[in-house]
Scaffold this motif. Sequence first.
Motif, PDB file in Angstrom:
ATOM      1  N   PRO A  22       0.832  -1.202   0.000  1.00  0.00           N
ATOM      2  CA  PRO A  22       0.000   0.000   0.000  1.00  0.00           C
ATOM      3  C   PRO A  22       0.867   1.253   0.000  1.00  0.00           C
ATOM      4  N   SER A  23       0.280   2.369  -0.357  1.00  0.00           N
ATOM      5  CA  SER A  23       0.964   3.656  -0.317  1.00  0.00           C
ATOM      6  C   SER A  23      -0.062   4.723   0.028  1.00  0.00           C
ATOM      7  N   LEU A  24       0.324   5.654   0.880  1.00  0.00           N
ATOM      8  CA  LEU A  24      -0.590   6.739   1.237  1.00  0.00           C
ATOM      9  C   LEU A  24      -0.623   7.808   0.157  1.00  0.00           C
ATOM     10  N   TYR A  25       0.417   7.848  -0.662  1.00  0.00           N
ATOM     11  CA  TYR A  25       0.474   8.771  -1.796  1.00  0.00           C
ATOM     12  C   TYR A  25       1.273   8.082  -2.886  1.00  0.00           C
ATOM     13  N   LYS A  26       0.594   7.613  -3.905  1.00  0.00           N
ATOM     14  CA  LYS A  26       1.232   6.833  -4.969  1.00  0.00           C
ATOM     15  C   LYS A  26       1.870   7.793  -5.975  1.00  0.00           C
ATOM     16  N   THR A  27       3.213   7.696  -6.101  1.00  0.00           N
ATOM     17  CA  THR A  27       3.956   8.585  -6.984  1.00  0.00           C
ATOM     18  C   THR A  27       5.294   7.947  -7.350  1.00  0.00           C
ATOM     19  N   ASN A  28       5.842   8.362  -8.484  1.00  0.00           N
ATOM     20  CA  ASN A  28       7.202   7.977  -8.865  1.00  0.00           C
ATOM     21  C   ASN A  28       8.197   9.098  -8.578  1.00  0.00           C
ATOM     22  N   GLU A  29       7.707  10.212  -8.056  1.00  0.00           N
ATOM     23  CA  GLU A  29       8.565  11.367  -7.818  1.00  0.00           C
ATOM     24  C   GLU A  29       9.446  11.210  -6.586  1.00  0.00           C
ATOM     25  N   VAL A  30       8.988  10.461  -5.602  1.00  0.00           N
ATOM     26  CA  VAL A  30       9.723  10.322  -4.345  1.00  0.00           C
ATOM     27  C   VAL A  30       9.252   9.055  -3.629  1.00  0.00           C
ATOM     28  N   GLU A  31      10.124   8.515  -2.795  1.00  0.00           N
ATOM     29  CA  GLU A  31       9.750   7.444  -1.869  1.00  0.00           C
ATOM     30  C   GLU A  31      10.157   7.887  -0.474  1.00  0.00           C
ATOM     31  N   VAL A  32       9.295   7.630   0.498  1.00  0.00           N
ATOM     32  CA  VAL A  32       9.585   7.984   1.891  1.00  0.00           C
ATOM     33  C   VAL A  32       9.218   6.796   2.764  1.00  0.00           C
ATOM     34  N   GLY A  33      10.132   6.453   3.663  1.00  0.00           N
ATOM     35  CA  GLY A  33       9.870   5.337   4.555  1.00  0.00           C
ATOM     36  C   GLY A  33      10.505   5.524   5.915  1.00  0.00           C
ATOM     37  N   VAL A  34       9.896   4.919   6.906  1.00  0.00           N
ATOM     38  CA  VAL A  34      10.476   4.804   8.244  1.00  0.00           C
ATOM     39  C   VAL A  34      10.842   3.333   8.380  1.00  0.00           C
ATOM     40  N   VAL A  95      14.059   7.281   5.455  1.00  0.00           N
ATOM     41  CA  VAL A  95      14.740   7.234   4.163  1.00  0.00           C
ATOM     42  C   VAL A  95      13.882   7.953   3.128  1.00  0.00           C
ATOM     43  N   VAL A  96      14.546   8.816   2.352  1.00  0.00           N
ATOM     44  CA  VAL A  96      13.901   9.514   1.249  1.00  0.00           C
ATOM     45  C   VAL A  96      14.696   9.195  -0.007  1.00  0.00           C
ATOM     46  N   LYS A  97      13.992   8.750  -1.049  1.00  0.00           N
ATOM     47  CA  LYS A  97      14.618   8.437  -2.335  1.00  0.00           C
ATOM     48  C   LYS A  97      14.033   9.342  -3.405  1.00  0.00           C
ATOM     49  N   LEU A  98      14.927  10.053  -4.112  1.00  0.00           N
ATOM     50  CA  LEU A  98      14.510  10.969  -5.172  1.00  0.00           C
ATOM     51  C   LEU A  98      15.204  10.621  -6.474  1.00  0.00           C
ATOM     52  N   PRO A  99      14.527  10.419  -7.574  1.00  0.00           N
ATOM     53  CA  PRO A  99      13.094  10.172  -7.626  1.00  0.00           C
ATOM     54  C   PRO A  99      12.787   8.773  -7.119  1.00  0.00           C
ATOM     55  N   GLY A 100      11.519   8.462  -7.016  1.00  0.00           N
ATOM     56  CA  GLY A 100      11.106   7.129  -6.580  1.00  0.00           C
ATOM     57  C   GLY A 100      11.115   6.160  -7.750  1.00  0.00           C
ATOM     58  N   ALA A 101      12.276   5.955  -8.330  1.00  0.00           N
ATOM     59  CA  ALA A 101      12.413   5.153  -9.541  1.00  0.00           C
ATOM     60  C   ALA A 101      12.178   3.675  -9.244  1.00  0.00           C
ATOM     61  N   ASN A 102      11.214   3.089  -9.942  1.00  0.00           N
ATOM     62  CA  ASN A 102      10.952   1.647  -9.789  1.00  0.00           C
ATOM     63  C   ASN A 102      12.112   0.840 -10.347  1.00  0.00           C
ATOM     64  N   ASN A 103      12.371  -0.302  -9.741  1.00  0.00           N
ATOM     65  CA  ASN A 103      13.394  -1.236 -10.222  1.00  0.00           C
ATOM     66  C   ASN A 103      14.768  -0.573 -10.373  1.00  0.00           C
ATOM     67  N   ASP A 104      15.122   0.283  -9.424  1.00  0.00           N
ATOM     68  CA  ASP A 104      16.404   1.008  -9.474  1.00  0.00           C
ATOM     69  C   ASP A 104      17.324   0.561  -8.341  1.00  0.00           C
ATOM     70  N   LYS A 105      17.232  -0.686  -7.925  1.00  0.00           N
ATOM     71  CA  LYS A 105      18.115  -1.221  -6.890  1.00  0.00           C
ATOM     72  C   LYS A 105      18.897  -2.357  -7.511  1.00  0.00           C
ATOM     73  N   TYR A 106      20.231  -2.216  -7.531  1.00  0.00           N
ATOM     74  CA  TYR A 106      21.108  -3.190  -8.175  1.00  0.00           C
ATOM     75  C   TYR A 106      22.032  -3.776  -7.133  1.00  0.00           C
ATOM     76  N   GLU A 107      21.911  -5.095  -6.928  1.00  0.00           N
ATOM     77  CA  GLU A 107      22.748  -5.798  -5.950  1.00  0.00           C
ATOM     78  C   GLU A 107      24.181  -5.912  -6.473  1.00  0.00           C
ATOM     79  N   GLN A 108      25.134  -5.779  -5.573  1.00  0.00           N
ATOM     80  CA  GLN A 108      26.554  -5.980  -5.876  1.00  0.00           C
ATOM     81  C   GLN A 108      26.986  -7.331  -5.338  1.00  0.00           C
ATOM     82  N   ASP A 109      27.918  -7.946  -5.982  1.00  0.00           N
ATOM     83  CA  ASP A 109      28.448  -9.230  -5.488  1.00  0.00           C
ATOM     84  C   ASP A 109      29.471  -9.010  -4.403  1.00  0.00           C
TER      85      ASP A 109
END
Length: 109
Positions: A22-34, A95-109
């Motif tokens: 769920p999201s209280l405000y659905k957007t790709n502009e930013v992500e905010v989490g505790v 944590v604040v992520k700008l922009p809230g880009a989907n699929n923008d997390k890349y694991e490192q070995d």
Amino acid sequence: MVVEKYNLDEMFKGWFIGNFEPSLYKTNEVEVGVKKYKKGEFENPHFHKIATEFTVIVNGIVEMNGIQYGENEIIKIVPGVTTNFKALTDVITVVVKLPGANNDKYEQD
């Protein structure tokens, strides 16, 4: 108008603003989490190609890339910079992520 009430425990891993459910405000502009971590929890090394991430240590001590951060410190991680995360104590972060880009997390070995 009635004030709406929600519970952080019902959100997706503490994220309450962004393009996920769920999201209280659905957007790709930013992500905010505790984010809440127990001592010893960790996240593997990863980076973002698009987003800049800001992490505020609300309480506790964490280690990222061998550097310890504590209460009231803010860490800015720009795109392309790899970091890991380990909770040295019980920790709460914002944590604040700008922009809230989907699929923008890349694991490192």
